[in-house]
Design a protein around this motif. Sequence first.
Motif, PDB file in Angstrom:
ATOM      1  N   GLY A   1      53.576  42.893  32.171  1.00 21.79           N
ATOM      2  CA  GLY A   1      54.719  42.542  31.335  1.00 21.79           C
ATOM      3  C   GLY A   1      54.610  41.112  30.861  1.00 21.79           C
ATOM      4  O   GLY A   1      53.669  40.387  31.214  1.00 21.79           O
ATOM      5  N   LEU A   2      55.560  40.693  30.064  1.00 23.62           N
ATOM      6  CA  LEU A   2      55.633  39.322  29.584  1.00 23.62           C
ATOM      7  C   LEU A   2      57.091  38.998  29.327  1.00 23.62           C
ATOM      8  O   LEU A   2      57.932  39.902  29.221  1.00 23.62           O
ATOM      9  CB  LEU A   2      54.773  39.118  28.338  1.00 23.62           C
ATOM     10  CG  LEU A   2      55.064  39.945  27.091  1.00 23.62           C
ATOM     11  CD1 LEU A   2      54.428  39.257  25.874  1.00 23.62           C
ATOM     12  CD2 LEU A   2      54.484  41.358  27.196  1.00 23.62           C
ATOM     13  N   THR A   3      57.413  37.722  29.271  1.00 25.74           N
ATOM     14  CA  THR A   3      58.804  37.304  29.115  1.00 25.74           C
ATOM     15  C   THR A   3      59.433  37.939  27.885  1.00 25.74           C
ATOM     16  O   THR A   3      60.604  38.334  27.898  1.00 25.74           O
ATOM     17  CB  THR A   3      58.887  35.769  29.021  1.00 25.74           C
ATOM     18  OG1 THR A   3      58.279  35.204  30.180  1.00 25.74           O
ATOM     19  CG2 THR A   3      60.326  35.300  28.941  1.00 25.74           C
ATOM     20  N   GLU A   4      58.662  38.055  26.804  1.00 28.49           N
ATOM     21  CA  GLU A   4      59.180  38.616  25.555  1.00 28.49           C
ATOM     22  C   GLU A   4      59.516  40.102  25.665  1.00 28.49           C
ATOM     23  O   GLU A   4      60.161  40.659  24.770  1.00 28.49           O
ATOM     24  CB  GLU A   4      58.159  38.402  24.435  1.00 28.49           C
ATOM     25  CG  GLU A   4      58.014  36.954  23.999  1.00 28.49           C
ATOM     26  CD  GLU A   4      56.987  36.175  24.802  1.00 28.49           C
ATOM     27  OE1 GLU A   4      56.518  35.126  24.325  1.00 28.49           O
ATOM     28  OE2 GLU A   4      56.644  36.616  25.935  1.00 28.49           O
ATOM     29  N   SER A   5      59.090  40.760  26.744  1.00 34.21           N
ATOM     30  CA  SER A   5      59.438  42.176  26.966  1.00 34.21           C
ATOM     31  C   SER A   5      60.355  42.319  28.180  1.00 34.21           C
ATOM     32  O   SER A   5      60.319  43.342  28.868  1.00 34.21           O
ATOM     33  CB  SER A   5      58.170  43.004  27.189  1.00 34.21           C
ATOM     34  OG  SER A   5      57.570  42.653  28.429  1.00 34.21           O
ATOM     35  N   CYS A   6      61.166  41.315  28.436  1.00 33.22           N
ATOM     36  CA  CYS A   6      62.055  41.276  29.612  1.00 33.22           C
ATOM     37  C   CYS A   6      61.265  41.244  30.917  1.00 33.22           C
ATOM     38  O   CYS A   6      61.844  41.393  31.993  1.00 33.22           O
ATOM     39  CB  CYS A   6      63.024  42.452  29.633  1.00 33.22           C
ATOM     40  SG  CYS A   6      64.246  42.428  28.291  1.00 33.22           S
ATOM     41  N   GLY A   7      59.946  41.069  30.841  1.00 32.92           N
ATOM     42  CA  GLY A   7      59.149  40.915  32.048  1.00 32.92           C
ATOM     43  C   GLY A   7      58.346  42.131  32.448  1.00 32.92           C
ATOM     44  O   GLY A   7      57.438  42.024  33.271  1.00 32.92           O
ATOM     45  N   THR A   8      58.667  43.316  31.905  1.00 30.33           N
ATOM     46  CA  THR A   8      57.942  44.531  32.307  1.00 30.33           C
ATOM     47  C   THR A   8      57.649  45.412  31.105  1.00 30.33           C
ATOM     48  O   THR A   8      58.517  45.621  30.253  1.00 30.33           O
ATOM     49  CB  THR A   8      58.741  45.341  33.345  1.00 30.33           C
ATOM     50  OG1 THR A   8      58.868  44.581  34.546  1.00 30.33           O
ATOM     51  CG2 THR A   8      58.046  46.655  33.676  1.00 30.33           C
ATOM     52  N   VAL A   9      56.420  45.940  31.063  1.00 30.71           N
ATOM     53  CA  VAL A   9      56.002  46.910  30.058  1.00 30.71           C
ATOM     54  C   VAL A   9      55.538  48.198  30.733  1.00 30.71           C
ATOM     55  O   VAL A   9      55.937  49.289  30.344  1.00 30.71           O
ATOM     56  CB  VAL A   9      54.861  46.343  29.176  1.00 30.71           C
ATOM     57  CG1 VAL A   9      54.243  47.436  28.298  1.00 30.71           C
ATOM     58  CG2 VAL A   9      55.373  45.186  28.315  1.00 30.71           C
ATOM     59  N   SER A  10      54.683  48.063  31.746  1.00 31.67           N
ATOM     60  CA  SER A  10      54.112  49.243  32.398  1.00 31.67           C
ATOM     61  C   SER A  10      54.011  49.011  33.898  1.00 31.67           C
ATOM     62  O   SER A  10      53.938  47.864  34.358  1.00 31.67           O
ATOM     63  CB  SER A  10      52.727  49.558  31.826  1.00 31.67           C
ATOM     64  OG  SER A  10      51.830  48.492  32.085  1.00 31.67           O
ATOM     65  N   VAL A  11      53.994  50.115  34.650  1.00 31.60           N
ATOM     66  CA  VAL A  11      53.910  50.062  36.111  1.00 31.60           C
ATOM     67  C   VAL A  11      53.115  51.278  36.591  1.00 31.60           C
ATOM     68  O   VAL A  11      53.245  52.369  36.031  1.00 31.60           O
ATOM     69  CB  VAL A  11      55.304  50.081  36.780  1.00 31.60           C
ATOM     70  CG1 VAL A  11      55.177  49.833  38.288  1.00 31.60           C
ATOM     71  CG2 VAL A  11      56.246  49.064  36.158  1.00 31.60           C
ATOM     72  N   CYS A  12      52.303  51.074  37.620  1.00 31.87           N
ATOM     73  CA  CYS A  12      51.624  52.197  38.262  1.00 31.87           C
ATOM     74  C   CYS A  12      52.617  53.027  39.074  1.00 31.87           C
ATOM     75  O   CYS A  12      53.783  52.663  39.219  1.00 31.87           O
ATOM     76  CB  CYS A  12      50.500  51.691  39.171  1.00 31.87           C
ATOM     77  SG  CYS A  12      49.025  51.153  38.271  1.00 31.87           S
ATOM     78  N   SER A  13      52.142  54.120  39.615  1.00 29.55           N
ATOM     79  CA  SER A  13      52.947  54.992  40.468  1.00 29.55           C
ATOM     80  C   SER A  13      52.334  55.066  41.860  1.00 29.55           C
ATOM     81  O   SER A  13      51.136  54.797  42.039  1.00 29.55           O
ATOM     82  CB  SER A  13      53.029  56.408  39.882  1.00 29.55           C
ATOM     83  OG  SER A  13      53.609  56.390  38.608  1.00 29.55           O
ATOM     84  N   ALA A  14      53.133  55.460  42.831  1.00 26.59           N
ATOM     85  CA  ALA A  14      52.674  55.532  44.214  1.00 26.59           C
ATOM     86  C   ALA A  14      51.526  56.519  44.378  1.00 26.59           C
ATOM     87  O   ALA A  14      50.704  56.382  45.285  1.00 26.59           O
ATOM     88  CB  ALA A  14      53.836  55.916  45.127  1.00 26.59           C
ATOM     89  N   GLU A  15      51.436  57.508  43.495  1.00 27.89           N
ATOM     90  CA  GLU A  15      50.397  58.527  43.610  1.00 27.89           C
ATOM     91  C   GLU A  15      49.049  58.057  43.083  1.00 27.89           C
ATOM     92  O   GLU A  15      48.026  58.723  43.289  1.00 27.89           O
ATOM     93  CB  GLU A  15      50.807  59.789  42.839  1.00 27.89           C
ATOM     94  CG  GLU A  15      52.106  60.423  43.303  1.00 27.89           C
ATOM     95  CD  GLU A  15      53.331  59.684  42.771  1.00 27.89           C
ATOM     96  OE1 GLU A  15      53.243  59.074  41.682  1.00 27.89           O
ATOM     97  OE2 GLU A  15      54.361  59.696  43.464  1.00 27.89           O
ATOM     98  N   ASP A  16      49.004  56.932  42.391  1.00 30.15           N
ATOM     99  CA  ASP A  16      47.750  56.467  41.791  1.00 30.15           C
ATOM    100  C   ASP A  16      46.762  56.014  42.861  1.00 30.15           C
ATOM    101  O   ASP A  16      47.153  55.428  43.877  1.00 30.15           O
ATOM    102  CB  ASP A  16      48.020  55.314  40.825  1.00 30.15           C
ATOM    103  CG  ASP A  16      48.776  55.754  39.583  1.00 30.15           C
ATOM    104  OD1 ASP A  16      48.611  56.919  39.185  1.00 30.15           O
ATOM    105  OD2 ASP A  16      49.521  54.931  39.017  1.00 30.15           O
ATOM    106  N   ASP A  17      45.470  56.272  42.616  1.00 34.07           N
ATOM    107  CA  ASP A  17      44.453  55.853  43.573  1.00 34.07           C
ATOM    108  C   ASP A  17      44.149  54.365  43.435  1.00 34.07           C
ATOM    109  O   ASP A  17      44.664  53.686  42.535  1.00 34.07           O
ATOM    110  CB  ASP A  17      43.175  56.688  43.423  1.00 34.07           C
ATOM    111  CG  ASP A  17      42.561  56.583  42.021  1.00 34.07           C
ATOM    112  OD1 ASP A  17      42.765  55.569  41.335  1.00 34.07           O
ATOM    113  OD2 ASP A  17      41.856  57.537  41.630  1.00 34.07           O
ATOM    114  N   ALA A  18      43.313  53.841  44.345  1.00 40.19           N
ATOM    115  CA  ALA A  18      43.058  52.405  44.399  1.00 40.19           C
ATOM    116  C   ALA A  18      42.435  51.890  43.110  1.00 40.19           C
ATOM    117  O   ALA A  18      42.759  50.783  42.649  1.00 40.19           O
ATOM    118  CB  ALA A  18      42.156  52.076  45.594  1.00 40.19           C
TER     119      ALA A  18
END
Length: 333
Positions: free
Chosen positions: A135-152
């Motif tokens: 994310g970046l400040t101009e996007s309120c700090g978040t754009v994308s996030v991984c999920s708990a099911e994702d591998d390493a």
Amino acid sequence: RPKGALTTHRQNLLTYRAWSARAGLTGEDRYLVINPLFHCFGYKAGVLACLLRGATMVLQPVFDVRRALRAVESERITVLPGPPTIYTELLDAPGRDRFDLSSLRLAVTGAAVVPVALVRRLRAELFPEVLTAYGLTESCGTVSVCSAEDDAETVALTAGRPIDGVEVRVAGPDRVPLPAGHDGEILVRGYNVMLGYLDDPEASAEAVDTDGWLATGDVGHLDAHGNLVVTGRSKDMFVVGGFNVYPAEVEQVLTGHGAVAEAAVVGVPDARLGEVGRAYVTVRPGAATGPDDLVGHCRERLANFKVPREVVVLAALPRNASGKVDKSALRTT
């Protein structure tokens, strides 16, 4: 020159409801907030997310690894987000095994290259769930996030998928979308995009086009599964003999070396090639390596123009107040 990004309370509430849902934050969690509250990570993904979910906040004004370990044990901390360096210090802290850290459940990191080896160690030794985000400040700090099911590999090498209601596009200089796997500028559109820069209409118009797409200044691509892969910032890129080099790729290779704790790569002037890479690394406690070994490690895994011309071993990397490596300080080291 710093610019003020204007966002509304509604935008931030929507963004961190989505962040909290993706991260799995609940009212049963006990969250050690070690990120500064003047930064999106501490204020929004910390305080605001906890208020939205009813999670317990435990605040640590200045990070100290021993105090953090004591707080995890005494407060039964379950959630501990932070930049990668925080986790390196926790993993390598002398006497860590004397603390009961079994309550830890979730780590959320980003804002820097996250080595695959670090994600594997965290999952094996401290946190069952490790997520990365972008994310970046101009996007309120978040754009994308991984999920708990994702591998390493997915957690370390990507920043996950856009949060609900947000679009991500990777485009060339003409703003035409590029296919999966092709690097370009990362563009973002959705409820989280800022209203503009305070008292700076010219900069606002340059950042957000008439269709609502925010030009992030970051470079990356989407993989076949829709995960965002952040290659680096345009301003961090350097050019070696006409070839573009993004530090994130080189840093990922360096931190894949078993002795390296952290790595940062910058471009420095060169009379023949214009610029070449210089790498700065820290070494894990009890491990041994040197510049020649690390250059050889890179040479086996990277195209020749991407291999750092020089590797400098430091006791610690310089950081700014939010915990990110200060590359401008490195360039003068």
